[in-house]
Write an enzyme that holds these catalytic residues in place. Structure first.
Site, PDB file in Angstrom:
ATOM      1  CB  THR A   7      -0.956   0.027   1.215  1.00 43.50           C
ATOM      2  OG1 THR A   7      -0.180  -0.116   2.402  1.00 43.50           O
ATOM      3  CG2 THR A   7      -1.980  -1.087   1.142  1.00 43.50           C
ATOM      4  N   GLY A   8       2.175   1.120   0.070  1.00 49.60           N
ATOM      5  CA  GLY A   8       3.049   2.295  -0.003  1.00 49.60           C
ATOM      6  C   GLY A   8       3.074   2.848  -1.427  1.00 49.60           C
TER       7      GLY A   8
ATOM      8  CE  LYS B 179      -2.678   1.628   5.418  1.00 50.86           C
ATOM      9  NZ  LYS B 179      -2.089   2.592   4.510  1.00 50.86           N
TER      10      LYS B 179
ATOM     11  CB  ILE C 112      13.066  -3.063  -4.234  1.00 53.69           C
ATOM     12  CG1 ILE C 112      12.354  -4.152  -5.038  1.00 53.69           C
ATOM     13  CG2 ILE C 112      13.333  -1.828  -5.065  1.00 53.69           C
ATOM     14  CD1 ILE C 112      13.138  -4.707  -6.188  1.00 53.69           C
ATOM     15  CB  THR C 113      14.520  -1.601   0.825  1.00 56.87           C
ATOM     16  OG1 THR C 113      13.173  -2.064   0.796  1.00 56.87           O
ATOM     17  CG2 THR C 113      14.642  -0.387   1.731  1.00 56.87           C
ATOM     18  CD  GLU C 114      20.063   3.405  -2.944  1.00 59.52           C
ATOM     19  OE1 GLU C 114      19.184   3.625  -3.798  1.00 59.52           O
ATOM     20  OE2 GLU C 114      21.218   3.852  -3.019  1.00 59.52           O
TER      21      GLU C 114
ATOM     22  CE1 TYR D 205      16.407  -1.784 -14.800  1.00 53.50           C
ATOM     23  CE2 TYR D 205      16.000   0.568 -14.746  1.00 53.50           C
ATOM     24  CZ  TYR D 205      15.968  -0.657 -14.129  1.00 53.50           C
ATOM     25  OH  TYR D 205      15.478  -0.757 -12.855  1.00 53.50           O
TER      26      TYR D 205
ATOM     27  CD  GLU E  36      28.258  -1.178  -8.959  1.00 53.99           C
ATOM     28  OE1 GLU E  36      27.624  -0.715  -9.918  1.00 53.99           O
ATOM     29  OE2 GLU E  36      27.910  -1.053  -7.776  1.00 53.99           O
TER      30      GLU E  36
ATOM     31  CG  HIS F   2      25.327   1.136  -6.652  1.00 54.23           C
ATOM     32  ND1 HIS F   2      25.665   0.528  -7.836  1.00 54.23           N
ATOM     33  CD2 HIS F   2      24.069   1.593  -6.810  1.00 54.23           C
ATOM     34  CE1 HIS F   2      24.636   0.600  -8.669  1.00 54.23           C
ATOM     35  NE2 HIS F   2      23.659   1.247  -8.075  1.00 54.23           N
TER      36      HIS F   2
END
Lengths: 383, 286
Positions: B17-18, B43, B96-98, B160, B210, B248
């Site tokens: 819901t975020g 929720k 996914i969170t950074e 990408y 990298e 990063h």
């Protein structure tokens, strides 16, 4: 973030780790007062700067009298060490040293655990020791369930303290390591380093201290927020970027870059070099489509006087290209830019972005190499 | 075939819901991903983009049989969200969170080690996609095409860029995995290479690394011993200055270690074709 020596030692002392008697001062008068009233002689005057190599630069010197403290402090305060002006010095008790050790707790990325690195050949650069005497470096993993394994730590202890110098008991050594690990976790550090470590009256003592904090953990440690401005060797642009929540790193070249995503920003710099140019900065405007970020980014890159051309490289995925273009249009209206611009935008809503950019007289390429080659050409045309 | 996710994967979205969770749930569903549940404490009972919301991961798994979780929870709560998913028995957890504190991840990794059948991807990653089958994450679906190139990367937008050039050249991807840009991540290059090696759909592999750490050097050793498929590489940060964190958290050359030169050399030594710039990659695959 890196803690300066005096800040790291404050953390040490509140964790019960022994350091020499010392006081951080910012003026000549206070330096003399600290030496006279508290520290005594001989003492060491140590520059407090966020860069390495202060010893070689003459930023650490021994003083044997009031006159020497005054003389040395007046030379060190205001001194330039690798671009950082010395504003603080530490007046530190000169402790008798029989042998110097190196000790650190550091994040080991491979094993995903903290690791203790220790050497009986301390006092010099650890990189130097690892090249010249790799056999003098010992490592011990910290187990997240067991902590330190006693049997293993005993072996380590024997190897490290078998030589000459004052002795320390195993239990004192072990409890010292536990204090360091405690600091490492409680303060969200990625490195806690003591070089040199000495044995003083049967206790471990930190003559120097370095702590690297995990920037992601700073939110849990308001006690460090007061240091953020003082402790960095940031350029003017890097400071502006940090305040605008952008990731910016100053480089030597003359092509300013605005890119979304850290990996693509690095690859953009590399590709500029590949085509014979040189990037003026690394700048990641992030994944969001906030036009204000673009305006701020433009202000920052335009404030760098070395810049000869501007390169925009956007790969829209989650980032909407039209938002970037709108931000850019807004920025161009607010920030006067006399520099030539090469622009590449592809991805979500790129046609709309192209229309917006064209409306302010900027051509849009879909090809990264083409836009970069153009930016390189533009950077050379003005010369 | 493909690796890790396909049309059979049942996805639960933690933090549905975020703002980001909801936006990407919509994108994932539109791509055809089988999103079966969402979780936001307090929720439960609501619908989010027509997906049923539960109060806990455990409830969502019991009700829907979800086997894959995607985490869009803010950094302060994300480590706990990973542990919650693991405790609920979710087999694949994608974070996914950074910005999760590194030592929180050190603790989480130690915990996950006690659950060897659970795999974590990330954190600080764009997720993964098996084109035409399933998208779990924030990758833009329209740049991918079903094909035979496996892609594994520490980056987001650079991935990408590379995929766009691969797809534009007429090739397609089997699965593309973003393993994340943090110093401590769940699934690494070697884990992913192993899966690609065993996957019949994958005929060649692109590895995008990298600066920082030694994951690429370790991957090179593994490639030498185990990988028979063609591997093409790219390392970002050849021109990065030392001791600076390049966006990063894990991208930093520290005390002379983690340079692009070292990684390129290690990869080339084992026969990986390393592209100088991203646009050379499709050519090197052919």
């Amino acid at each position: 973030m890196k803690l300066l020596e005096y800040q790291a030692k404050e953390v040490f002392r509140s964790a019960g780790i022994l350091t020499p008697k010392e006081i951080m001062v910012m003026s000549l008068d206070d330096a003399v007062k600290a030496a006279e009233d508290v520290v005594g002689y001989p003492c060491v005057v140590k520059a407090q700067v966020p860069v390495g190599g202060r010893g070689k630069a003459g930023g650490v010197r021994l003083a044997k009298s009031k006159e020497e403290v005054a003389n040395i402090t007046s030379k060190i305060l205001g001194m330039d060490i690798k671009g950082c002006t010395v504003e603080k010095v530490l007046i530190s008790e000169a402790v008798t040293v029989s042998k110097e050790y190196y000790l650190s707790v550091v994040l080991h990325r491979g094993s995903k655990k903290p690791m203790v690195i220790i050497s009986p050949s301390g006092g010099v650069d650890i990189e130097e020791i690892s090249k010249t005497h790799p056999e003098m470096i010992f490592k011990e993993e910290f187990d997240m369930i067991l902590g330190f394994k006693d049997y293993s730590l005993r072996n380590l202890y024997k190897k490290v303290f078998s030589g000459q110098g004052e002795k320390v008991s195993f239990s004192v050594f072990k409890s010292f390591l536990e204090k360091l690990i405690d600091i490492y976790f409680k303060k969200d550090a990625t490195l806690v380093e003591i070089n040199p470590l000495i044995i003083h009256n049967g206790q471990c003592m930190a003559l120097d201290a370095k702590i690297l904090l995990d920037d992601n953990g700073l939110v849990f440690h308001p006690e460090f927020s007061k240091y953020v401005n003082d402790n960095s060797d940031e350029t003017e642009q890097e400071k502006m970027a940090r305040e605008a929540s952008l990731t910016y790193i100053s480089l030597e070249g003359d092509i300013a870059c605005m890119v979304n995503g850290a990996g693509l920003a690095m690859a953009t710099m590399d590709t500029i070099t590949h085509f014979g140019g040189s990037a003026a900065n690394f700048l990641d405007i992030g994944g969001s489509s906030n036009p204000e970020k673009v305006v701020n980014a433009l202000k920052i890159i335009a404030s760098n006087k070395k810049v000869k051309s501007i390169l925009i490289n956007i790969f829209g995925g989650i980032t909407r290209c039209d938002d970037i273009a709108n931000g850019f249009k807004e920025g161009i209206e607010k920030v006067k830019i006399d520099l030539p611009i090469s622009c590449r935008i592809v991805g979500t809503n790129d046609q709309e972005a192209k229309r917006i950019m064209n409306s302010i007289g900027i051509n849009v390429s879909v090809n990264m190499d083409e836009a970069i080659q153009n930016a390189v050409k533009l950077s050379k045309d003005g010369k | 075939m493909s690796i890790l996710v396909d049309e059979k994967s049942k996805i639960v979205v933690q933090g549905i819901t975020g703002r980001d969770g909801l936006f990407h749930t919509e994108k994932m569903v539109q791509y055809g991903t089988n999103v079966v549940a969402g979780v936001t404490p307090g929720k439960g009972g609501q619908l989010a983009y027509n997906v049923p919301v539960f109060n806990s991961v455990e409830e969502s798994v019991k009700a829907t049989g979800a086997d894959t979780s995607i985490i869009y929870v803010p950094e302060k709560f994300a480590a706990d969200a990973i542990v919650e998913a693991a405790d609920a028995g979710v087999k694949l957890i994608v974070c996914i969170t950074e910005g999760i504190p590194i030592n929180q991840m050190v603790t989480v990794q130690a915990y996950l080690k006690t659950k060897p059948d659970i795999r974590l991807i990330g954190p600080n990653c764009p997720g993964l996609i098996s084109p035409g089958k399933c998208k779990v994450g924030i990758l833009p679906g329209d740049i991918f095409a079903k094909g035979n190139v496996g892609v594994v990367s520490r980056s987001g937008t650079l991935t990408y860029e590379v995929v766009y050039s691969i797809t534009s050249s007429g090739l397609g991807e089997s699965t593309c995995v973003g393993i994340g840009g943090d110093p401590i991540i769940g699934t690494n290059f070697i884990d992913t290479l192993k899966l690609f090696n065993e996957d019949p759909q994958t005929q060649s592999i692109v590895l995008i690394g990298e600066i920082g750490g030694d994951a690429e050097e370790k991957a090179a050793e593994y490639i030498k011993k185990n990988i028979k498929k063609r591997v093409v590489g790219f390392i970002a940060g050849v021109t990065a200055p030392p001791e600076k964190r390049m966006g990063h958290a894990g991208a930093i050359i520290s005390q002379g270690k983690g340079t692009a030169a070292s990684k390129v050399e290690a990869l080339e030594e084992v026969g990986v074709r390393v592209a100088k710039i991203p646009s050379q990659i499709p050519e090197l695959l052919k």
